[in-house]
Design a protein around this motif. Structure first.
Motif, PDB file in Angstrom:
ATOM      1  N   ARG A 197     -33.136  42.586 -10.492  1.00  0.00           N
ATOM      2  CA  ARG A 197     -34.355  41.772 -10.643  1.00  0.00           C
ATOM      3  C   ARG A 197     -35.364  42.071  -9.541  1.00  0.00           C
ATOM      4  O   ARG A 197     -36.572  42.007  -9.769  1.00  0.00           O
ATOM      5  N   ARG A 238     -47.614  27.361 -15.772  1.00  0.00           N
ATOM      6  CA  ARG A 238     -47.056  28.246 -14.741  1.00  0.00           C
ATOM      7  C   ARG A 238     -47.258  29.715 -15.082  1.00  0.00           C
ATOM      8  O   ARG A 238     -47.622  30.519 -14.229  1.00  0.00           O
ATOM      9  N   LYS A 279     -40.251  37.263  -9.445  1.00  0.00           N
ATOM     10  CA  LYS A 279     -40.170  36.255  -8.378  1.00  0.00           C
ATOM     11  C   LYS A 279     -41.317  36.549  -7.407  1.00  0.00           C
ATOM     12  O   LYS A 279     -41.112  36.808  -6.220  1.00  0.00           O
ATOM     13  N   TYR A 286     -45.414  30.825  -7.087  1.00  0.00           N
ATOM     14  CA  TYR A 286     -44.980  29.602  -6.406  1.00  0.00           C
ATOM     15  C   TYR A 286     -46.170  28.892  -5.766  1.00  0.00           C
ATOM     16  O   TYR A 286     -46.251  27.652  -5.781  1.00  0.00           O
ATOM     17  N   GLU A 295     -39.142  26.137 -17.898  1.00  0.00           N
ATOM     18  CA  GLU A 295     -38.167  26.092 -16.804  1.00  0.00           C
ATOM     19  C   GLU A 295     -38.669  25.155 -15.728  1.00  0.00           C
ATOM     20  O   GLU A 295     -39.755  24.587 -15.832  1.00  0.00           O
ATOM     21  N   MET A 296     -37.873  24.990 -14.675  1.00  0.00           N
ATOM     22  CA  MET A 296     -38.259  24.120 -13.573  1.00  0.00           C
ATOM     23  C   MET A 296     -38.858  24.965 -12.443  1.00  0.00           C
ATOM     24  O   MET A 296     -39.039  26.166 -12.593  1.00  0.00           O
ATOM     25  N   GLY A 297     -39.163  24.340 -11.321  1.00  0.00           N
ATOM     26  CA  GLY A 297     -39.852  25.042 -10.233  1.00  0.00           C
ATOM     27  C   GLY A 297     -39.107  26.281  -9.742  1.00  0.00           C
ATOM     28  O   GLY A 297     -39.707  27.333  -9.525  1.00  0.00           O
ATOM     29  N   ALA A 298     -37.821  26.158  -9.546  1.00  0.00           N
ATOM     30  CA  ALA A 298     -37.021  27.301  -9.095  1.00  0.00           C
ATOM     31  C   ALA A 298     -35.649  27.249  -9.740  1.00  0.00           C
ATOM     32  O   ALA A 298     -34.647  27.609  -9.132  1.00  0.00           O
ATOM     33  N   ALA A 299     -35.626  26.797 -10.985  1.00  0.00           N
ATOM     34  CA  ALA A 299     -34.355  26.714 -11.706  1.00  0.00           C
ATOM     35  C   ALA A 299     -34.626  26.785 -13.199  1.00  0.00           C
ATOM     36  O   ALA A 299     -35.683  26.348 -13.668  1.00  0.00           O
ATOM     37  N   ASN A 300     -33.686  27.314 -13.932  1.00  0.00           N
ATOM     38  CA  ASN A 300     -33.786  27.320 -15.393  1.00  0.00           C
ATOM     39  C   ASN A 300     -33.287  25.981 -15.929  1.00  0.00           C
ATOM     40  O   ASN A 300     -32.489  25.309 -15.295  1.00  0.00           O
ATOM     41  N   LEU A 338     -38.315  33.029 -15.501  1.00  0.00           N
ATOM     42  CA  LEU A 338     -37.451  33.787 -14.608  1.00  0.00           C
ATOM     43  C   LEU A 338     -36.059  33.906 -15.247  1.00  0.00           C
ATOM     44  O   LEU A 338     -35.480  32.897 -15.647  1.00  0.00           O
ATOM     45  N   GLY A 384     -32.802  33.787 -14.707  1.00  0.00           N
ATOM     46  CA  GLY A 384     -31.943  33.370 -13.611  1.00  0.00           C
ATOM     47  C   GLY A 384     -30.556  33.984 -13.672  1.00  0.00           C
ATOM     48  O   GLY A 384     -29.963  34.131 -14.745  1.00  0.00           O
ATOM     49  N   VAL A 385     -30.039  34.316 -12.504  1.00  0.00           N
ATOM     50  CA  VAL A 385     -28.662  34.805 -12.423  1.00  0.00           C
ATOM     51  C   VAL A 385     -27.707  33.647 -12.707  1.00  0.00           C
ATOM     52  O   VAL A 385     -26.690  33.813 -13.386  1.00  0.00           O
ATOM     53  N   THR A 386     -28.057  32.453 -12.223  1.00  0.00           N
ATOM     54  CA  THR A 386     -27.229  31.279 -12.507  1.00  0.00           C
ATOM     55  C   THR A 386     -27.250  30.983 -14.003  1.00  0.00           C
ATOM     56  O   THR A 386     -26.224  30.638 -14.599  1.00  0.00           O
ATOM     57  N   GLY A 425     -29.896  27.130 -10.841  1.00  0.00           N
ATOM     58  CA  GLY A 425     -30.488  28.169 -10.002  1.00  0.00           C
ATOM     59  C   GLY A 425     -29.652  28.370  -8.749  1.00  0.00           C
ATOM     60  O   GLY A 425     -28.819  27.515  -8.432  1.00  0.00           O
ATOM     61  N   THR A 426     -29.890  29.471  -8.060  1.00  0.00           N
ATOM     62  CA  THR A 426     -29.102  29.765  -6.862  1.00  0.00           C
ATOM     63  C   THR A 426     -29.267  28.676  -5.809  1.00  0.00           C
ATOM     64  O   THR A 426     -28.298  28.209  -5.223  1.00  0.00           O
TER      65      THR A 426
HETATM   66  C1  PLP Z   1     -35.175  31.782  -8.664  1.00  0.00           C
HETATM   67  C2  PLP Z   1     -35.651  31.050  -9.848  1.00  0.00           C
HETATM   68  C3  PLP Z   1     -34.783  30.618 -10.863  1.00  0.00           C
HETATM   69  C4  PLP Z   1     -33.288  30.715 -10.754  1.00  0.00           C
HETATM   70  O1  PLP Z   1     -32.835  32.011 -10.684  1.00  0.00           O
HETATM   71  P1  PLP Z   1     -31.402  32.301 -10.057  1.00  0.00           P
HETATM   72  O2  PLP Z   1     -31.271  33.770 -10.163  1.00  0.00           O
HETATM   73  O3  PLP Z   1     -30.411  31.577 -10.838  1.00  0.00           O
HETATM   74  O4  PLP Z   1     -31.461  31.818  -8.651  1.00  0.00           O
HETATM   75  C5  PLP Z   1     -35.333  30.051 -11.998  1.00  0.00           C
HETATM   76  N1  PLP Z   1     -36.663  29.860 -12.118  1.00  0.00           N
HETATM   77  C6  PLP Z   1     -37.520  30.231 -11.153  1.00  0.00           C
HETATM   78  C7  PLP Z   1     -38.965  30.014 -11.345  1.00  0.00           C
HETATM   79  C8  PLP Z   1     -37.045  30.826  -9.984  1.00  0.00           C
HETATM   80  O5  PLP Z   1     -37.883  31.166  -9.016  1.00  0.00           O
END
Ligand code: PLP
Length: 355
Positions: free
Chosen positions: A96, A185, A195, A200, A231-236, A256, A258-260, A301-302
């Motif tokens: 990624r 977004r 990313k 952000y 999705e959310m701010g930093a998570a799916n 995004l 996400g790996v999670t 998310g991570t």
């Molecule tokens: C980093 C991120 C995620 C989660 O991704 P992971 O690889 O699971 O950490 C999801 N959405 C957004 C906008 C992100 O920045």
């Protein structure tokens, strides 16, 4: 490309480890003793070095500060039962990293450099990988443009840096989430899947407004109709609706990958759940909240790991979901995921990179 790289290593003569309180870690505020740095110039990566964590100097004309050629990754290392450190799914983050680089017209970083830089840094700062439950070492690789030039063109020079931070749980309570139907977004054709730093910055005002209204997080919706969740701010975002795991598809490149997200979808399929990656309408979530068929909802998310959603706010109405304490799916998923990451269960997909 380069199969091996030579990293010059300068260790600190004053470790901050002893003076760090691992019982009160705030996400992203405590940095380990060292950092990795490399430079890109003349078409190649060079100056691979690990040095004590410190300030760096930069031209004020650096193009990333003006035009946003900057992006990052986020992954974690976990202290395993046998004392070793395991970096979770580093190859996915390497992949990624280069997707983000490509979209922002920045140079590729060979995967072996990504992996070796991080593995070597984690090895040197292995005592910074916390051994407390639900704690880990958050790893932040990033790249930015450094050319001192105000022309709106891709920079010819870049820096790649890796920082690490010991972290505990990101959230301590289930989230009240606002479904955002005014701001956007990412749109199709844009770079929501990268990313990229700019994604952000642009999200901060809507997120702050939601917080001022009493919410903990946003769920973004599609740019065209604001009818489908993204999705959310930093998570799916993931939902268990009618017994099926559903999550927005990533094929429009607005979300995004996400790996999670991938990890949870894989584990859910292993467990025999039906998994659907498809457009997820707000209307079906609200209906599910009302008729009780929406039995689980969480961000993945991570940084967040699995963050339960307590309620969804949409069009002046807050819909409270089932009590997070009673949710079978996300609890089972979190345990399965943690057992793999902390080395308490077999790792059938070879997700752990042992250092
Ligand atoms: C980093 C991120 C995620 C989660 O991704 P992971 O690889 O699971 O950490 C999801 N959405 C957004 C906008 C992100 O920045």
């Amino acid at each position: 490309m380069t199969a091996t790289i030579d990293i010059s290593i300068k260790k600190t003569d004053h470790s901050r480890l002893a003076e760090t309180d691992f019982n009160s870690l705030q996400f992203g505020r405590t940095f380990s003793d060292h950092m990795f740095m490399a430079d890109y110039a003349d078409g190649e990566w060079k100056n691979f070095q690990i040095v004590p964590y410190a300030e760096i100097s930069l031209s004020p004309a650096s193009s990333s500060l003006h035009y946003g050629q900057a992006f990052f990754e986020g992954l974690k290392a976990f202290k395993q039962a046998d004392g070793k450190a395991a970096i979770f799914r580093i190859d996915k983050n390497a992949e990624r990293f280069n997707k983000s680089a490509e979209r922002l017209c920045m140079p590729e970083l060979p995967e072996e450099i990504f992996i070796k830089s991080i593995a070597t840094l984690v090895d040197i700062d292995r005592d910074w990988v916390p051994s407390k439950p639900n704690h880990s070492l958050y790893i932040r690789p990033y790249m930015f443009a450094t050319e001192a030039f105000l022309g709106v063109t891709p920079s010819t020079t870049y820096k790649y840096i890796v920082l690490t931070c010991p972290v505990g749980p990101y959230f301590t309570k289930p989230l009240r989430v606002k479904i955002e139907t005014n701001y956007t977004r990412a749109a199709e054709g844009g770079y929501g899947y990268a990313k990229a730093a700019g994604n952000y910055g642009g999200a901060m005002l809507p997120a702050r407004k939601a917080m001022q209204e009493g919410f903990d997080q946003l769920i973004w919706t599609d740019a065209k109709e604001h009818k489908y969740v993204e999705e959310m701010g930093a998570a799916n975002a993931m939902f268990l609706l009618d017994g099926k795991l559903i999550t927005p598809a990533t094929d429009k490149n607005t979300i995004l990958k996400g790996v999670t997200r991938d990890t949870i979808l894989t584990l859910a399929r292993d467990m025999g759940y039906t998994v659907e990656e498809r457009p997820v309408a707000i209307a079906e979530l609200i209906a599910g909240a009302e008729n009780g068929k929406l039995t689980d909802a969480f961000g993945a998310g991570t940084a967040f790991t699995i963050a339960p959603i307590a309620s969804l706010y949409y069009k002046d109405e807050e819909y409270f979901l089932t009590d997070p304490e009673t949710r079978e799916f996300s609890k089972k998923m979190l345990k399965t995921l943690n057992d793999i990451r902390y080395g308490l269960a077999p790792d059938p997909h070879n997700w752990n990179y042992i250092v």
